[in-house]
Design a protein around this motif. Structure first.
Motif, PDB file in Angstrom:
ATOM      1  N   ILE A  12       0.990  -1.231  -0.086  1.00  0.00           N
ATOM      2  CA  ILE A  12       0.154  -0.246   0.028  1.00  0.00           C
ATOM      3  C   ILE A  12       1.237   1.508   0.385  1.00  0.00           C
ATOM      4  O   ILE A  12       1.742   1.284   1.272  1.00  0.00           O
ATOM      5  N   ALA A  13       0.910   2.083  -1.267  1.00  0.00           N
ATOM      6  CA  ALA A  13       0.877   3.246  -0.849  1.00  0.00           C
ATOM      7  C   ALA A  13       1.288   4.507   0.129  1.00  0.00           C
ATOM      8  O   ALA A  13      -0.374   4.235   0.855  1.00  0.00           O
ATOM      9  N   THR A  14       2.281   4.910   0.905  1.00  0.00           N
ATOM     10  CA  THR A  14       2.020   5.870   1.528  1.00  0.00           C
ATOM     11  C   THR A  14       0.559   6.367   2.059  1.00  0.00           C
ATOM     12  O   THR A  14       0.217   7.057   2.720  1.00  0.00           O
ATOM     13  N   SER A  15       0.403   7.447   0.239  1.00  0.00           N
ATOM     14  CA  SER A  15      -0.320   8.679   0.356  1.00  0.00           C
ATOM     15  C   SER A  15      -1.618   7.402   0.310  1.00  0.00           C
ATOM     16  O   SER A  15      -3.279   8.079   0.664  1.00  0.00           O
ATOM     17  N   SER A  16      -1.840   6.192   0.112  1.00  0.00           N
ATOM     18  CA  SER A  16      -3.259   6.280   0.458  1.00  0.00           C
ATOM     19  C   SER A  16      -3.894   4.885   1.420  1.00  0.00           C
ATOM     20  O   SER A  16      -5.150   4.755   1.676  1.00  0.00           O
ATOM     21  N   LEU A  17      -3.273   5.023   2.141  1.00  0.00           N
ATOM     22  CA  LEU A  17      -2.655   4.682   4.313  1.00  0.00           C
ATOM     23  C   LEU A  17      -4.263   5.207   4.441  1.00  0.00           C
ATOM     24  O   LEU A  17      -5.208   4.465   4.597  1.00  0.00           O
ATOM     25  N   PRO A  18      -4.380   6.589   4.386  1.00  0.00           N
ATOM     26  CA  PRO A  18      -5.878   7.586   4.939  1.00  0.00           C
ATOM     27  C   PRO A  18      -7.297   6.791   4.518  1.00  0.00           C
ATOM     28  O   PRO A  18      -8.348   6.852   5.149  1.00  0.00           O
ATOM     29  N   TYR A  19      -6.716   6.425   2.861  1.00  0.00           N
ATOM     30  CA  TYR A  19      -8.385   5.744   2.042  1.00  0.00           C
ATOM     31  C   TYR A  19      -9.164   4.153   3.316  1.00  0.00           C
ATOM     32  O   TYR A  19      -9.701   4.566   3.331  1.00  0.00           O
ATOM     33  N   LEU A  20      -7.891   3.827   4.143  1.00  0.00           N
ATOM     34  CA  LEU A  20      -8.448   2.905   5.073  1.00  0.00           C
ATOM     35  C   LEU A  20      -9.155   3.495   6.080  1.00  0.00           C
ATOM     36  O   LEU A  20      -9.968   2.360   6.221  1.00  0.00           O
ATOM     37  N   LEU A  21      -9.481   3.927   6.216  1.00  0.00           N
ATOM     38  CA  LEU A  21     -10.345   5.260   7.105  1.00  0.00           C
ATOM     39  C   LEU A  21     -11.658   5.530   7.039  1.00  0.00           C
ATOM     40  O   LEU A  21     -11.839   6.102   7.725  1.00  0.00           O
ATOM     41  N   VAL A  22     -11.826   5.487   5.549  1.00  0.00           N
ATOM     42  CA  VAL A  22     -12.902   5.982   5.113  1.00  0.00           C
ATOM     43  C   VAL A  22     -14.330   5.268   5.590  1.00  0.00           C
ATOM     44  O   VAL A  22     -15.735   6.286   6.414  1.00  0.00           O
ATOM     45  N   ASN A  23     -14.541   4.161   5.578  1.00  0.00           N
ATOM     46  CA  ASN A  23     -15.598   3.597   6.210  1.00  0.00           C
ATOM     47  C   ASN A  23     -15.355   3.418   7.315  1.00  0.00           C
ATOM     48  O   ASN A  23     -16.876   3.904   8.715  1.00  0.00           O
ATOM     49  N   HIS A  24     -14.477   3.654   7.792  1.00  0.00           N
ATOM     50  CA  HIS A  24     -14.492   3.833  10.048  1.00  0.00           C
ATOM     51  C   HIS A  24     -14.707   5.294  10.397  1.00  0.00           C
ATOM     52  O   HIS A  24     -15.507   5.410  11.023  1.00  0.00           O
ATOM     53  N   THR A  25     -14.950   6.005   9.442  1.00  0.00           N
ATOM     54  CA  THR A  25     -15.099   8.149   9.507  1.00  0.00           C
ATOM     55  C   THR A  25     -16.681   7.728   9.279  1.00  0.00           C
ATOM     56  O   THR A  25     -17.559   8.548  10.095  1.00  0.00           O
ATOM     57  N   ILE A  26     -17.047   7.263   7.956  1.00  0.00           N
ATOM     58  CA  ILE A  26     -18.545   7.141   8.134  1.00  0.00           C
ATOM     59  C   ILE A  26     -19.252   6.564   8.875  1.00  0.00           C
ATOM     60  O   ILE A  26     -20.204   7.312   9.516  1.00  0.00           O
ATOM     61  N   ALA A  27     -18.776   5.084   9.749  1.00  0.00           N
ATOM     62  CA  ALA A  27     -19.377   4.470  10.489  1.00  0.00           C
ATOM     63  C   ALA A  27     -19.798   5.476  12.002  1.00  0.00           C
ATOM     64  O   ALA A  27     -20.682   5.854  12.258  1.00  0.00           O
ATOM     65  N   GLU A  28     -18.844   6.547  12.211  1.00  0.00           N
ATOM     66  CA  GLU A  28     -18.721   7.268  13.538  1.00  0.00           C
ATOM     67  C   GLU A  28     -19.968   8.385  13.337  1.00  0.00           C
ATOM     68  O   GLU A  28     -20.981   9.404  14.257  1.00  0.00           O
ATOM     69  N   LEU A  29     -19.885   8.970  12.076  1.00  0.00           N
ATOM     70  CA  LEU A  29     -20.858  10.284  11.276  1.00  0.00           C
ATOM     71  C   LEU A  29     -22.361   9.773  11.499  1.00  0.00           C
ATOM     72  O   LEU A  29     -22.939  10.060  11.366  1.00  0.00           O
TER      73      LEU A  29
END
Length: 352
Positions: free
Chosen positions: A66-83
């Motif tokens: 996984i490219a370093t720049s792509s790692l933050p996108y791993l968290l998108v579904n978690h952010t959606i869940a909290e929202l």
């Protein structure tokens, strides 16, 4: 004809994160909170579609791929869940739909993280327990004894504190500030671990809330499974957890028994204009009747004495000599009684 190209994944992610951070400072009671939350959720949903179309993550890859720049996108579904968990709701049925949607997003995040081997150690055991019984999952098992529960809570608190402090320490490092790739990657990886910890807490929390919702009266009007969180503004804002109790107010029966016990549930408020305020307050019940309505109902059933509590003085016809004599003798007898009996005689409640 020239057409506007869709924003890049990076740009869209930055915009969504910026709006999410702005939403953090907005009170949930704000009139614009629901619409702004829906807008943020819509942006993150677009990000999920972009990530999928770009095939950014693959179960055949390892973390190193996984490219370093792509790692933050791993968290998108978690952010959606909290929202989604913070979505305003209009009743128990709608809230259950919201919580199921949040559960789905938590599961997608954990599944992706597990594919890359992020879910390990005690979190792997938590994931195994969750998959065995999703609806009864709890970070601290309900069947554990008090000692085991206490130890589990302490361990969870220490793990959370350690991850939070490590993440804060790394972000204060000058190397991270200057975007050193190795340090930036480490921050992203620790952030994934932190979100895994928070995901299990979120699943624990929503399971406890779902248990409470099973005992709540139905709010009516919203069918399970047919509502999306982004449609919250279409619901009747007067439908809340205690809404069915309003039916009891139209039966015509008394509100209180002779002993003062409530026979029908009700809530006193300052006035009907308060109904329009705080519609999306989490955890609060909507008033079911105003003070004016309550007083009118009490007056109708004879529960309110007009003109004070003292009985009106009897007016004696001065031309009726017999009536005048009776009232005079009554007054004399009362005066004699007061002379012979000291005030407070017979009251033993405060003696000794």
């Amino acid at each position: 004809m020239a057409t506007d190209e869709p924003p890049s994944l990076h740009t869209g992610f930055q915009e969504a994160e910026s709006k999410r951070q702005s939403l953090e400072s907005l009170p949930a009671t704000s009139p614009t909170y629901a619409s702004e939350l829906n807008e943020v959720l819509s942006q993150y949903a677009s990000l999920v579609n972009q990530i999928h179309s770009l095939a950014l993550f693959s179960p055949n890859e390892a973390v190193e791929d996984i490219a370093t720049s792509s790692l933050p996108y791993l968290l998108v579904n978690h952010t959606i869940a909290e929202l989604v968990q913070r979505t305003p709701f209009s009743g128990p049925r709608h809230r259950r739909v919201v919580l199921r949607s949040a559960r789905d997003s938590y599961e997608r995040f954990l599944s992706l993280a597990d594919d890359y081997g992020f879910v390990s150690g005690p979190y792997a055991k938590l994931l195994e327990r969750y998959r065995d019984d999703e609806e009864r999952f709890a970070v601290v098992p309900s069947g554990a004894d008090m000692t085991a529960k206490r130890e589990a809570k302490i361990a969870g608190f220490k793990a959370e504190k350690g991850l939070r402090e490590k993440l804060a320490l790394l972000k204060r490092n000058p190397g991270y500030v200057h975007r050193d790739e190795e340090l930036v990657r480490e921050v992203y990886l620790v952030d994934v671990q932190w979100r895994i910890h928070k995901a299990f807490e979120g699943l624990d929390s929503l399971n406890r809330e779902l248990d409470m919702l099973k005992m709540a009266p139905e709010g009516g009007g919203i069918e399970d499974g047919g509502v999306r969180p982004d449609k919250v503004e279409e619901f009747d804002p007067t439908l809340r957890l205690d809404q069915p109790l309003r039916k009891g107010l139209n039966t015509g029966g008394p509100l209180l028994s002779q002993q003062g016990k409530p026979l029908q549930p009700f809530t006193l408020v300052g006035g009907r204009t308060d109904l329009a305020k705080g519609v999306f307050r989490p955890g609060h019940n909507l008033p079911t009747m105003s003070i004016d309505e309550y007083l009118e109902e009490e007056k109708r059933r004879g529960g309110i004495l007009e003109g004070g509590t003292d009985p009106p003085k009897k007016v004696v016809d001065e031309d009726d000599m017999d009536a005048v004599d009776r009232e005079m003798y009554k007054a004399r007898e009362w005066d004699d009684y007061k002379d012979e009996n000291r005030r407070g005689t017979g009251n033993t409640l405060n003696m000794g």
